[in-house]
Write an enzyme that holds these catalytic residues in place. Sequence first.
Site, PDB file in Angstrom:
ATOM      1  N   PRO A  68      -5.618  -5.462  10.830  1.00 45.82           N
ATOM      2  CA  PRO A  68      -7.057  -5.539  11.077  1.00 45.82           C
ATOM      3  C   PRO A  68      -7.502  -4.184  11.641  1.00 45.82           C
ATOM      4  O   PRO A  68      -7.049  -3.766  12.712  1.00 45.82           O
ATOM      5  CB  PRO A  68      -7.177  -6.676  12.107  1.00 45.82           C
ATOM      6  CG  PRO A  68      -5.942  -7.509  11.890  1.00 45.82           C
ATOM      7  CD  PRO A  68      -4.872  -6.499  11.556  1.00 45.82           C
ATOM      8  N   ARG A 116     -21.158 -20.568  35.564  1.00 46.28           N
ATOM      9  CA  ARG A 116     -22.062 -19.799  36.411  1.00 46.28           C
ATOM     10  C   ARG A 116     -22.502 -20.649  37.603  1.00 46.28           C
ATOM     11  O   ARG A 116     -22.638 -20.146  38.714  1.00 46.28           O
ATOM     12  CB  ARG A 116     -23.307 -19.389  35.623  1.00 46.28           C
ATOM     13  CG  ARG A 116     -24.319 -18.659  36.488  1.00 46.28           C
ATOM     14  CD  ARG A 116     -25.677 -18.503  35.828  1.00 46.28           C
ATOM     15  NE  ARG A 116     -26.550 -17.675  36.642  1.00 46.28           N
ATOM     16  CZ  ARG A 116     -27.862 -17.783  36.701  1.00 46.28           C
ATOM     17  NH1 ARG A 116     -28.491 -18.659  35.951  1.00 46.28           N
ATOM     18  NH2 ARG A 116     -28.578 -17.003  37.494  1.00 46.28           N
ATOM     19  N   ASP A 173     -31.028 -17.493  30.600  1.00 43.32           N
ATOM     20  CA  ASP A 173     -30.725 -16.442  29.622  1.00 43.32           C
ATOM     21  C   ASP A 173     -30.815 -16.963  28.189  1.00 43.32           C
ATOM     22  O   ASP A 173     -30.920 -16.186  27.247  1.00 43.32           O
ATOM     23  CB  ASP A 173     -29.347 -15.824  29.890  1.00 43.32           C
ATOM     24  CG  ASP A 173     -29.431 -14.623  30.820  1.00 43.32           C
ATOM     25  OD1 ASP A 173     -30.559 -14.148  31.080  1.00 43.32           O
ATOM     26  OD2 ASP A 173     -28.381 -14.155  31.290  1.00 43.32           O
ATOM     27  N   ARG A 185     -16.464 -19.496  38.462  1.00 46.06           N
ATOM     28  CA  ARG A 185     -16.277 -18.030  38.455  1.00 46.06           C
ATOM     29  C   ARG A 185     -16.043 -17.517  39.876  1.00 46.06           C
ATOM     30  O   ARG A 185     -15.266 -16.579  40.084  1.00 46.06           O
ATOM     31  CB  ARG A 185     -17.475 -17.329  37.808  1.00 46.06           C
ATOM     32  CG  ARG A 185     -18.780 -17.539  38.526  1.00 46.06           C
ATOM     33  CD  ARG A 185     -19.946 -16.869  37.804  1.00 46.06           C
ATOM     34  NE  ARG A 185     -21.202 -17.235  38.409  1.00 46.06           N
ATOM     35  CZ  ARG A 185     -22.133 -16.358  38.806  1.00 46.06           C
ATOM     36  NH1 ARG A 185     -21.949 -15.070  38.638  1.00 46.06           N
ATOM     37  NH2 ARG A 185     -23.258 -16.776  39.358  1.00 46.06           N
ATOM     38  N   HIS A 196       0.844  -1.188   0.000  1.00 49.16           N
ATOM     39  CA  HIS A 196       0.000   0.000   0.000  1.00 49.16           C
ATOM     40  C   HIS A 196       0.883   1.243   0.000  1.00 49.16           C
ATOM     41  O   HIS A 196       1.488   1.579   1.010  1.00 49.16           O
ATOM     42  CB  HIS A 196      -0.921  -0.002   1.211  1.00 49.16           C
ATOM     43  CG  HIS A 196      -1.829  -1.197   1.265  1.00 49.16           C
ATOM     44  ND1 HIS A 196      -1.416  -2.413   1.740  1.00 49.16           N
ATOM     45  CD2 HIS A 196      -3.104  -1.372   0.857  1.00 49.16           C
ATOM     46  CE1 HIS A 196      -2.411  -3.292   1.633  1.00 49.16           C
ATOM     47  NE2 HIS A 196      -3.451  -2.680   1.104  1.00 49.16           N
ATOM     48  N   PHE A 202     -19.667 -14.189  24.507  1.00 52.05           N
ATOM     49  CA  PHE A 202     -19.266 -12.928  23.890  1.00 52.05           C
ATOM     50  C   PHE A 202     -17.789 -12.902  23.520  1.00 52.05           C
ATOM     51  O   PHE A 202     -17.258 -11.867  23.106  1.00 52.05           O
ATOM     52  CB  PHE A 202     -19.715 -11.744  24.739  1.00 52.05           C
ATOM     53  CG  PHE A 202     -21.208 -11.749  24.947  1.00 52.05           C
ATOM     54  CD1 PHE A 202     -22.049 -12.205  23.937  1.00 52.05           C
ATOM     55  CD2 PHE A 202     -21.781 -11.365  26.133  1.00 52.05           C
ATOM     56  CE1 PHE A 202     -23.435 -12.259  24.104  1.00 52.05           C
ATOM     57  CE2 PHE A 202     -23.164 -11.410  26.318  1.00 52.05           C
ATOM     58  CZ  PHE A 202     -23.996 -11.850  25.307  1.00 52.05           C
ATOM     59  N   HIS A 220     -19.933 -18.109  32.650  1.00 53.37           N
ATOM     60  CA  HIS A 220     -21.222 -18.539  32.088  1.00 53.37           C
ATOM     61  C   HIS A 220     -20.947 -19.335  30.817  1.00 53.37           C
ATOM     62  O   HIS A 220     -21.397 -19.006  29.736  1.00 53.37           O
ATOM     63  CB  HIS A 220     -22.125 -17.330  31.834  1.00 53.37           C
ATOM     64  CG  HIS A 220     -22.490 -16.573  33.081  1.00 53.37           C
ATOM     65  ND1 HIS A 220     -21.549 -15.995  33.911  1.00 53.37           N
ATOM     66  CD2 HIS A 220     -23.700 -16.316  33.661  1.00 53.37           C
ATOM     67  CE1 HIS A 220     -22.163 -15.418  34.937  1.00 53.37           C
ATOM     68  NE2 HIS A 220     -23.457 -15.597  34.816  1.00 53.37           N
ATOM     69  N   HIS A 279     -27.076 -16.468  24.843  1.00 56.60           N
ATOM     70  CA  HIS A 279     -26.014 -16.286  25.827  1.00 56.60           C
ATOM     71  C   HIS A 279     -25.289 -17.593  26.159  1.00 56.60           C
ATOM     72  O   HIS A 279     -24.371 -17.576  26.974  1.00 56.60           O
ATOM     73  CB  HIS A 279     -26.585 -15.689  27.120  1.00 56.60           C
ATOM     74  CG  HIS A 279     -26.985 -14.250  27.001  1.00 56.60           C
ATOM     75  ND1 HIS A 279     -27.847 -13.791  26.033  1.00 56.60           N
ATOM     76  CD2 HIS A 279     -26.613 -13.145  27.711  1.00 56.60           C
ATOM     77  CE1 HIS A 279     -28.007 -12.475  26.171  1.00 56.60           C
ATOM     78  NE2 HIS A 279     -27.267 -12.063  27.169  1.00 56.60           N
ATOM     79  N   GLY A 296     -10.599   3.778   7.737  1.00 53.63           N
ATOM     80  CA  GLY A 296     -11.023   2.417   8.062  1.00 53.63           C
ATOM     81  C   GLY A 296     -11.064   2.196   9.555  1.00 53.63           C
ATOM     82  O   GLY A 296     -12.025   1.631  10.090  1.00 53.63           O
ATOM     83  N   HIS A 304      -4.612   3.973  -2.984  1.00 55.43           N
ATOM     84  CA  HIS A 304      -4.566   3.198  -1.742  1.00 55.43           C
ATOM     85  C   HIS A 304      -3.642   1.991  -1.875  1.00 55.43           C
ATOM     86  O   HIS A 304      -3.022   1.563  -0.899  1.00 55.43           O
ATOM     87  CB  HIS A 304      -5.975   2.739  -1.381  1.00 55.43           C
ATOM     88  CG  HIS A 304      -6.043   1.833  -0.189  1.00 55.43           C
ATOM     89  ND1 HIS A 304      -6.230   2.302   1.093  1.00 55.43           N
ATOM     90  CD2 HIS A 304      -5.937   0.497  -0.078  1.00 55.43           C
ATOM     91  CE1 HIS A 304      -6.234   1.291   1.938  1.00 55.43           C
ATOM     92  NE2 HIS A 304      -6.065   0.177   1.254  1.00 55.43           N
ATOM     93  N   GLU A 312     -16.956  -5.366  24.885  1.00 52.00           N
ATOM     94  CA  GLU A 312     -16.107  -6.561  24.965  1.00 52.00           C
ATOM     95  C   GLU A 312     -14.903  -6.443  24.027  1.00 52.00           C
ATOM     96  O   GLU A 312     -13.790  -6.831  24.367  1.00 52.00           O
ATOM     97  CB  GLU A 312     -16.921  -7.808  24.608  1.00 52.00           C
ATOM     98  CG  GLU A 312     -18.121  -8.077  25.507  1.00 52.00           C
ATOM     99  CD  GLU A 312     -19.347  -7.263  25.134  1.00 52.00           C
ATOM    100  OE1 GLU A 312     -19.328  -6.596  24.066  1.00 52.00           O
ATOM    101  OE2 GLU A 312     -20.321  -7.281  25.904  1.00 52.00           O
TER     102      GLU A 312
END
Lengths: 671, 671
Positions: A125, A523, A472, A360, A35, A440, A464, A476, A163, A265, A414
């Site tokens: 990234p 959990r 949930d 946990r 680039h 997540f 969890h 989840h 970006g 670019h 997150e």
Amino acid sequence: MDLNALATAHPDHWSKATAIRALTLDAVAAANSGHSGMPMGMADVATVLFERHLKFDAKAPAWPDRDRFILSAGHGSMLIYSLLYLTGYEDMTLEQVKNFRQWGARTAGHPEYGHAGGIETTTGPLGQGISNAVGFAMAEEIQRATYGKKAVDHYTYVIAGDGCLMEGVSQEAITLAGRHKLGKLIVMWDNNDITIDGPVSLSDRTDQPARFRAAGWDVIEIDGHDPEAIDAALTQAREGDLPTMIACKTHIALGHAAQDTSKGHGALTDADQMAAAKAAYGWTAGPFEVPAEVKAAWEAIGARGADARRAWEERFDTLPRAKRETFNRAYRLEAPNKLSATIKAFKKQMSETAPKLATRASSERVLEVVNPILPETVGGSADLTGSNNTKTADLGVFDVDNRAGRYVYWGIREHGMAAAMNGMALHGGVRPYGGTFMCFTDYARPAMRLAALMRIPTVFVMTHDSIGLGEDGPTHQPVEHLAISRATPNTYVFRPADTIETAEAWEIALTATETPSVLSLTRQGLPTVRTDHKTKNLTAQGAYVLADAEGKRQVILIATGSEVSVAMAARDMLQADGIGTRVVSMPCMELFAAQDEAYRKRVLPGGPVRVGIEAAVRQGWDQWLLGERGKWGKADFVGMDSFGASAPAEVLFDKFGITPQAVVDKVKALL
Amino acid sequence: MDLNALATAHPDHWSKATAIRALTLDAVAAANSGHSGMPMGMADVATVLFERHLKFDAKAPAWPDRDRFILSAGHGSMLIYSLLYLTGYEDMTLEQVKNFRQWGARTAGHPEYGHAGGIETTTGPLGQGISNAVGFAMAEEIQRATYGKKAVDHYTYVIAGDGCLMEGVSQEAITLAGRHKLGKLIVMWDNNDITIDGPVSLSDRTDQPARFRAAGWDVIEIDGHDPEAIDAALTQAREGDLPTMIACKTHIALGHAAQDTSKGHGALTDADQMAAAKAAYGWTAGPFEVPAEVKAAWEAIGARGADARRAWEERFDTLPRAKRETFNRAYRLEAPNKLSATIKAFKKQMSETAPKLATRASSERVLEVVNPILPETVGGSADLTGSNNTKTADLGVFDVDNRAGRYVYWGIREHGMAAAMNGMALHGGVRPYGGTFMCFTDYARPAMRLAALMRIPTVFVMTHDSIGLGEDGPTHQPVEHLAISRATPNTYVFRPADTIETAEAWEIALTATETPSVLSLTRQGLPTVRTDHKTKNLTAQGAYVLADAEGKRQVILIATGSEVSVAMAARDMLQADGIGTRVVSMPCMELFAAQDEAYRKRVLPGGPVRVGIEAAVRQGWDQWLLGERGKWGKADFVGMDSFGASAPAEVLFDKFGITPQAVVDKVKALL
């Protein structure tokens, strides 16, 4: 652009900036890949930053109190490679620049942490660098508050492109920086109006200055080719109490036929156009040549910080010895001597009291004994503090008026949390861990992958971790996330069965130097299965025999985490029927795979039928169920092949058939 | 808050809104789980929306021109369940509400698409609903431009919380909506100042109205408990040309002891506090009871849209028959009859001409013949149009002045693109596909998982699918992403070997009704391996014998995508040494796993040694290498166990040992 006017107005600046542009053109042409436009557009900004503001010493790239420079727009890698070569970083030779993007070169397609001094993080990234930078700036604040301005007092500078600013993670980063008034964070936005698909306006019309101001930033808008404007903006940015975004209006591929176009670019390799651009710059040196006086001027910039570095060393030496030792130990990623003994004592106590705890909660108990002896830990959670059990009493909360606080309320971010934790780890001197729900992992993935690729020991506390979270529901409930993390090279995925294994996993995670860890925690409450105290860290072997068969060994049950107690209960039932059953606990597949074959065969000898048990998809298990058996033995798996459902946990385990009885039934079907 | 004043000022409104609050308290208490505070805080906004603005007919939940209501703050699921029950959706009975969060109930912990009419999308993972909504609004614009206002003219309403707005993906969504002036998109922000960890200010101080304005939105700030203000804001929002964010200042858990606290976010189950809250509301009905006159008032709201729906049906019937048929066919997710013949003809031509093409270019060729006969496709790319090969000439570009355009320049927003594509698919009438690099599956993951969970056929076009992308290096080289997608239930992961298999994969993806597809496509050119034309879609079987052994079958090579031609070359070398070698192409593991055992055994009979070849991690392969062999046969794998490197593609394949010679060596070591 009237290049001649630019050159005439600031001839010394111009020749230095042009060296970047010329090297970029030459390297990209040699690689026939890369680039060109971004380094050519941002050469002026970078030159002024390095010449007049960035505190660095090219001969001492690891100096802890250097300013950090992060090229968030990592595709413009020739910008940083040019800067490192020109200023005299020893491992960034001209040979490296000539081998841009080739096998074995330090000059990878995108800047990679560890390839050369001066590359503070791996970027490419988009959005990652600017988000790492928040962690860098937080780590600086925490360390400055902890060790004083004598020891720590530096800036974090970022070059970000359109970006980076379009990626959602940048919003998480920007709002975090604004919330915490990270005044030593300075972002230079390469405002060139161009993306790969065409003008930015094709896909975005955001008023970026207004967006940053809404997040609590100062914003300065300048001509990104005017060295005095750049200098003034950087000066102003350094003085403010808020993070500053400098919007640098630039021309991508400045001076090239492709200037101001999306073609600019990419790789600009046409020989005639390259020659024309160099002519327009007034650059007469041959390919990869930098006139001696220009190189000398750049090397003087590279040496500019040596005095400051020496002065810092002298100041640092006046700190109390204990402080210096802790500072240096943390930078070397060495655990304090006390850690091992503390973990052992904790394990002994837990195996004696055998609490029934969710892992946990086990994790919180471990942190309660560990955080006080590891002042370098920085904990946090993405708005699930009470659920992730990541906060211990001694940490204090990181805030504008409590910079020494070691707990970060990351908010519902997150991805930003994971990227900022990476930044903290990269900054050095702190060991970050942070929590969210295992499911997540999806949000944090891009940063989790980069931790593994960069070989940094960020710790992801993922609670969890199965249908065991209950009501949930499937949105989840992770089922594929253990497989996702295990598929990622250089990642420890720990799924401890009880408080003891949780402590062992933490010990490995907190002593790791090159590998991030994922702690997959329940959990729901679990019994202690390791009631027989062993000082040795059995989790470090990845898997071990938790309970051996009585009588002839006909069955091996292999399980992780919450399913180890399911396996133990199934074993009781099978043994009652006279079926000799071994239970193998496998808290970390990666570490088990790293053991020698003899150990692996001792734990998983050929012959008996094998049943794997994990409340997750089977992917990743067949190597243990079907492999390394010496001869054909039957195998099966008890786990999940769908996304789960919404109901109390015990109902779900029953409905999805992850029960001792289901294990017994599968074993009997195989025998 | 002075509840009495609220009740007195608007008694009819108050009783309706209170019904939501009371049902929420009762359901959460019965489940002993859930989130009470959000429905209690947003009951007033939702009541006014449903009573005076939302165009819907509870008896006809699938009416295509209904307004869409999206509860982005999905944890507040009792809000939507209450609304659906109260307004009379037939599948949302009181029994369902009483079984909130229980096994088999439609009332899952978070709202799940498909569980009941009126649930337009699955939410819970924060930021998804508001991002889906952008796709809903785009689909509406595209359809309105295509079919006219008679057939399509509706709004998309979203309730979003602080969590949704903190998630980075919301920034991608908001800036897309602003860029495209999606004036029929209206977001109601539940501005309650509370997150799970405490006050929002713990982690965020963003000026949200300024942020939305910076993205090109209109913003209205109101008291979220004042029905007249809510009504006026919604009226104003509907009239504007820009998307509108209504900042609704609310009190979480209104009227409860936990009002305005983070405790109020969760399950409020204390019986005395519930009784006190109900008393404060003036609500005297028993648990799960709604006074008849209140229920009747709500049911009148549910029936309010019936006339509009009937009028729409009459208008729709006046459209030309061909338009109606296309409209309805697309809503039914039926492919046009021509598709199958078109794909067959294309395959025949390609097997005859045997082009050497990257499969991303093959994909473009397929789209060139497919898009003209499938007017429901909407293509796009996250700023990699020329690299993903997703744009065909006939699509036109979706823009403010070209609403019928079927190509979206998504910008550098992989996550926002994926979530918006899900929204398009959920809206109905369009079939979205969109591209990015395979490695950036990481960014799109949360939405890709939800597509699979929701059972919608979104198509993810993931190019540059291995180290074969070359110089961009490990930050851009997927190695674990095939495993990640394959680990996800209900996902087709296609890795076609050539143009023929690419066409077959597209045919399956574009006729799927319940499963999203990932097309993993190469950057680098590949030979056509299917030179023998078969009308049958062999990819639909997941794997098939591409070339059988000559002589005794000693070896089976199993490969996907770019490695199929490696396997074919290795086969040539092995056959030259007299080693009978079968090559199995396996473009879709999921479809192969779904075949009957007899077919699987025909393709992969026991006995021969097996070598799998894929330029990716081994995880997921052992089921084919080690499983289903009938008796013990040796197996090995040629692939990646690290993150790749930066160099030309051919160098990388050589250095990482993914070559015909390496395959031959492994085979010979096994024999």
